[in-house]
Scaffold this active site. Sequence first.
Site, PDB file in Angstrom:
ATOM      1  N   SER A  50     -11.965  -8.949   3.434  1.00  0.00           N
ATOM      2  CA  SER A  50     -10.880  -9.578   4.189  1.00  0.00           C
ATOM      3  C   SER A  50     -11.038 -11.085   4.238  1.00  0.00           C
ATOM      4  CB  SER A  50     -10.814  -9.010   5.604  1.00  0.00           C
ATOM      5  OG  SER A  50     -12.076  -9.027   6.200  1.00  0.00           O
ATOM      6  N   GLU A  95      -2.659  -5.732   0.704  1.00  0.00           N
ATOM      7  CA  GLU A  95      -2.532  -6.949  -0.092  1.00  0.00           C
ATOM      8  C   GLU A  95      -3.237  -6.735  -1.432  1.00  0.00           C
ATOM      9  OE1 GLU A  95      -2.461 -10.274   3.453  1.00  0.00           O
ATOM     10  OE2 GLU A  95      -4.404  -9.654   2.699  1.00  0.00           O
ATOM     11  N   ASN A 125      -3.920 -12.724   7.237  1.00  0.00           N
ATOM     12  CA  ASN A 125      -4.848 -13.497   8.065  1.00  0.00           C
ATOM     13  C   ASN A 125      -4.583 -14.995   8.010  1.00  0.00           C
ATOM     14  OD1 ASN A 125      -6.140 -11.299   9.112  1.00  0.00           O
ATOM     15  ND2 ASN A 125      -7.713 -11.250   7.522  1.00  0.00           N
ATOM     16  N   HIS A 129      -6.688  -5.218  -0.298  1.00  0.00           N
ATOM     17  CA  HIS A 129      -7.052  -5.435   1.108  1.00  0.00           C
ATOM     18  C   HIS A 129      -6.199  -4.594   2.047  1.00  0.00           C
ATOM     19  CE1 HIS A 129      -7.207  -8.345   4.767  1.00  0.00           C
ATOM     20  NE2 HIS A 129      -8.140  -7.426   4.858  1.00  0.00           N
TER      21      HIS A 129
HETATM   22  P1  NAI Z   1     -18.360  -0.679   8.284  1.00  0.00           P
HETATM   23  O1  NAI Z   1     -19.546  -1.385   8.806  1.00  0.00           O
HETATM   24  O2  NAI Z   1     -17.621   0.281   9.179  1.00  0.00           O
HETATM   25  O3  NAI Z   1     -18.776   0.123   6.965  1.00  0.00           O
HETATM   26  C1  NAI Z   1     -19.463  -0.441   5.883  1.00  0.00           C
HETATM   27  C2  NAI Z   1     -20.241   0.675   5.204  1.00  0.00           C
HETATM   28  O4  NAI Z   1     -20.790   0.160   3.991  1.00  0.00           O
HETATM   29  C3  NAI Z   1     -21.402   1.196   6.037  1.00  0.00           C
HETATM   30  O5  NAI Z   1     -21.314   2.607   6.120  1.00  0.00           O
HETATM   31  C4  NAI Z   1     -22.636   0.727   5.264  1.00  0.00           C
HETATM   32  O6  NAI Z   1     -23.707   1.674   5.353  1.00  0.00           O
HETATM   33  C5  NAI Z   1     -22.107   0.645   3.856  1.00  0.00           C
HETATM   34  N1  NAI Z   1     -22.834  -0.267   2.969  1.00  0.00           N
HETATM   35  C6  NAI Z   1     -23.314  -1.495   3.247  1.00  0.00           C
HETATM   36  N2  NAI Z   1     -23.871  -2.047   2.142  1.00  0.00           N
HETATM   37  C7  NAI Z   1     -23.741  -1.136   1.145  1.00  0.00           C
HETATM   38  C8  NAI Z   1     -24.072  -1.133  -0.240  1.00  0.00           C
HETATM   39  N3  NAI Z   1     -24.681  -2.166  -0.812  1.00  0.00           N
HETATM   40  N4  NAI Z   1     -23.763  -0.035  -0.956  1.00  0.00           N
HETATM   41  C9  NAI Z   1     -23.147   1.019  -0.402  1.00  0.00           C
HETATM   42  N5  NAI Z   1     -22.794   1.069   0.910  1.00  0.00           N
HETATM   43  C10 NAI Z   1     -23.084  -0.001   1.667  1.00  0.00           C
HETATM   44  O7  NAI Z   1     -17.373  -1.807   7.729  1.00  0.00           O
HETATM   45  P2  NAI Z   1     -15.786  -1.766   7.558  1.00  0.00           P
HETATM   46  O8  NAI Z   1     -15.149  -2.228   8.819  1.00  0.00           O
HETATM   47  O9  NAI Z   1     -15.399  -0.459   6.983  1.00  0.00           O
HETATM   48  O10 NAI Z   1     -15.574  -2.935   6.486  1.00  0.00           O
HETATM   49  C11 NAI Z   1     -15.850  -2.777   5.127  1.00  0.00           C
HETATM   50  C12 NAI Z   1     -15.196  -3.891   4.342  1.00  0.00           C
HETATM   51  O11 NAI Z   1     -13.791  -3.902   4.617  1.00  0.00           O
HETATM   52  C13 NAI Z   1     -15.685  -5.291   4.680  1.00  0.00           C
HETATM   53  O12 NAI Z   1     -15.664  -6.063   3.498  1.00  0.00           O
HETATM   54  C14 NAI Z   1     -14.651  -5.794   5.674  1.00  0.00           C
HETATM   55  O13 NAI Z   1     -14.566  -7.188   5.710  1.00  0.00           O
HETATM   56  C15 NAI Z   1     -13.405  -5.183   5.089  1.00  0.00           C
HETATM   57  N6  NAI Z   1     -12.300  -4.998   6.035  1.00  0.00           N
HETATM   58  C16 NAI Z   1     -12.521  -4.558   7.303  1.00  0.00           C
HETATM   59  C17 NAI Z   1     -11.447  -4.396   8.176  1.00  0.00           C
HETATM   60  C18 NAI Z   1     -11.674  -3.906   9.578  1.00  0.00           C
HETATM   61  O14 NAI Z   1     -10.776  -4.079  10.421  1.00  0.00           O
HETATM   62  N7  NAI Z   1     -12.784  -3.275   9.885  1.00  0.00           N
HETATM   63  C19 NAI Z   1     -10.056  -4.699   7.774  1.00  0.00           C
HETATM   64  C20 NAI Z   1      -9.942  -5.072   6.370  1.00  0.00           C
HETATM   65  C21 NAI Z   1     -11.029  -5.246   5.574  1.00  0.00           C
END
Ligand code: NAI
Length: 506
Positions: free
Chosen positions: A121, A154, A192, A142
């Site tokens: 994001s 997006e 954003n 996104h």
């Molecule tokens: P989250 O923390 O809920 O989940 C991330 C997951 O990735 C975790 O289960 C973690 O164990 C895993 N992980 C971390 N490093 C890893 C790797 N090297 N290989 C495999 N798995 C790995 O995070 P979330 O909220 O789901 O965000 C994920 C992505 O989406 C980020 O880039 C975030 O910026 C983006 N994003 C998040 C939004 C939100 O509102 N939470 C909205 C739009 C985008």
Amino acid sequence: MTVHFFNIGIIGAGAMGRGIAQIAAQAGSKVLLLDSFEGAAERGRAAVVGQWQKQVDKGRIDAAQFEDLSSRISAAGQLDELANCELVIEAVVENLEVKRQLFLELEKRVSPSAVLVTNTSSLSVTAIAAVMARPERMAGFHFFNPVPLMKVVEVIAGFKTEPEVCRRLAEYAAQMGHQAVQANDTPGFIVNHAGRGYGTEALRIAGEGVADFATIDRILKDQAGFRLGPFELLDLTALDVSHPVMESIYNQYYQEPRYRPSVITRQRLDAGVLGRKTGEGFYRYEQDKPQVPPEPPAPVVDITPAVWVSPRAARRPELLRLVHALGAQLESGATPSSAAIILVAPLGFDVTTVAAVERLDATRTVGIDLMIDDAATKRRVLATNPATRRDIRDAAHALFARDGKPVSVIRDSGGFVSQRVIATIVNIAADMCQQRVCTPADLDTAVRLGLGYPHGPLAMGDLYGPTNVLEVLFNLQTVYGDPRYRPSPWLRRRGALGLSLSHEEE
Ligand code: NAI
């Protein structure tokens, strides 16, 4: 119809990965979910299946559909298992080095034709793709949280992304039931970036002591039709999320004044007053319910002086009709009598400036915000100036509350509240069009679906009049001497020519 990507991999089984897995399987894809944290992929799979079970319980899908959907998602143990995927969506932790490393490893395993995307994001898609051997097959994809409910995605073209990749992703998004919008790889992408105006301008207004948080929220909801006030919204997203986004976009645009964050959120973040989740933000929360201070009642006054309306008031005929309908005596002289309430309705200017320029008696001068048609709003907003007498303020307040419409009285501010916030939102959106971040149509769609605004920013500008918005900005610049209000060339040209803000040159 065949699904655009049949075998897909999703890396990162957190909030986003799970949501994307759900809609991808619903679109007909076979999904492999992978996570580096022990057991997380399996937990993610189970959570998605749990969502479908809820749909069975509600009678939305039948047992056969449930079985079919459940058979489409499985947990993977390692990267090698994604070798046959035609599309891999990365949704891991928001860290450039981690993401780069992952794409490097991924590229070694998948076929050369596989499309690889990131759900980042805030990071640059171009910067992530820069380490890849074939960056042209990489794009941003996104989604918003919660993915199944937020129906917009997006599609972000990095510096080297092939247009064909973006086209295929947009078609796949439609199969997922989502609306794709196309963005260039710029800080904040569309949603954003366009969202910078609402909170930052409201914070500036609060910071100047123009009105308290609850009053600003009430005004923007009742006058401009926002579902949530800016401070309610900041409480919901929490300052540990939203303040860093404000700082990041501001810095990524090399301290562009339009995106300047506020010291108010910095201090509150430092104090741990984050919002709803900590029980205290701009509002205090009891049992998760905001404790909104009651609105001050309209004053009761014995006499209502006659009203004189400045000849330069915005929507003057409408204002005269309103004052008449509310039962006040209207003065028709070229200058006000010695006892009259003097009403001004500026666009962008503050009441003080108007009183000084029009040589009015400031002690009796009150402003009313009429950029938006009174009939189209659920609230009136009056502004005093530092010299306004209390009896005049109370008499004006009581008069405009006579028909039961709520009235907020604020301290003097260029552009009141709605004018300032709307003009800022419209100006940022216009500048995004000028910078070719996306098309005007995609901008409005992305903001309506991604931020839930009542209208897209450009449609909002068209509704209130591009020329009016331009006038508000010009005058705000004069009042504040602040470059954040300088109109974007896109708005300046379309406003000056009376064209729609969505108008693109031939
Ligand atoms: P989250 O923390 O809920 O989940 C991330 C997951 O990735 C975790 O289960 C973690 O164990 C895993 N992980 C971390 N490093 C890893 C790797 N090297 N290989 C495999 N798995 C790995 O995070 P979330 O909220 O789901 O965000 C994920 C992505 O989406 C980020 O880039 C975030 O910026 C983006 N994003 C998040 C939004 C939100 O509102 N939470 C909205 C739009 C985008």
